[in-house]
Design a protein around this motif. Sequence first.
Motif, short mmCIF file in Angstrom:
data_model
loop_
_atom_site.label_atom_id
_atom_site.label_comp_id
_atom_site.label_asym_id
_atom_site.label_seq_id
_atom_site.Cartn_x
_atom_site.Cartn_y
_atom_site.Cartn_z
N MET A 19 75.18 57.65 -5.78
CA MET A 19 73.95 56.97 -5.94
C MET A 19 73.45 57.02 -4.28
O MET A 19 72.20 57.50 -3.91
N ILE A 20 74.35 56.69 -3.58
CA ILE A 20 73.94 56.45 -1.89
C ILE A 20 73.58 58.00 -1.68
O ILE A 20 72.57 58.22 -0.74
N LEU A 21 74.47 58.97 -1.94
CA LEU A 21 74.05 60.27 -1.55
C LEU A 21 72.75 60.80 -1.95
O LEU A 21 72.11 61.59 -1.32
N ASN A 25 69.40 61.98 0.18
CA ASN A 25 69.02 63.27 0.13
C ASN A 25 67.41 63.13 -0.40
O ASN A 25 66.60 64.04 -0.04
N GLU A 26 67.06 62.08 -1.23
CA GLU A 26 65.74 61.82 -1.62
C GLU A 26 64.88 61.36 -0.25
O GLU A 26 63.86 62.04 -0.08
N ARG A 28 65.58 62.54 2.86
CA ARG A 28 65.42 63.56 3.32
C ARG A 28 64.29 64.57 2.89
O ARG A 28 63.56 64.95 3.89
N GLU A 29 64.34 64.78 1.71
CA GLU A 29 63.35 65.61 1.05
C GLU A 29 62.07 64.94 1.28
O GLU A 29 60.97 65.71 1.41
N GLN A 30 61.91 63.67 1.52
CA GLN A 30 60.42 63.02 1.65
C GLN A 30 60.32 62.99 3.07
O GLN A 30 59.42 62.49 3.51
N ASP A 31 61.08 63.40 4.06
CA ASP A 31 61.25 63.18 5.58
C ASP A 31 60.98 61.86 5.80
O ASP A 31 60.29 61.40 6.77
N ARG A 32 61.65 60.81 5.18
CA ARG A 32 61.76 59.54 5.58
C ARG A 32 63.25 59.26 6.24
O ARG A 32 64.35 59.72 5.87
N PHE A 33 63.14 58.66 7.58
CA PHE A 33 63.98 58.16 8.04
C PHE A 33 65.11 59.24 8.74
O PHE A 33 66.35 59.21 9.25
N THR A 34 64.37 60.68 8.55
CA THR A 34 65.22 61.80 9.31
C THR A 34 65.26 61.68 10.95
O THR A 34 64.18 61.02 11.39
N ASP A 35 66.44 61.96 11.49
CA ASP A 35 66.23 61.59 13.14
C ASP A 35 66.52 62.82 13.72
O ASP A 35 66.92 62.94 14.84
#
Length: 89
Positions: A19-21, A25-26, A28-35
């Motif tokens: 669930m965490i992974l 991934n979701e 990342r795909e939505q460009d949320r919280f990527t750094d």
Amino acid sequence: MEAEETMECPQEFPEHRKMILDRLNEQREQDRFTDITLIVDGHHFKAHKAVLAACSKFFYKFFQEFPHEPLVEIEECFKKTSMCLFKTN
């Protein structure tokens, strides 16, 4: 109740890791919280530094040296040695 009893986890959550992974991934795909953005052959890949560092000793060490780098260009990879040349911007 003894202190030892309160520290025990009464139940395992076998799907928790998946669930965490999946959620990471979701995000990342939505460009949320990527750094971090990795650039490979001109293609941009958004990612989470924490995930890359957890999956790769190389990235773990790299982010220790360059903790605030938002953009990394992977210029060339050598298949035989598994070495990559990186350019920070």
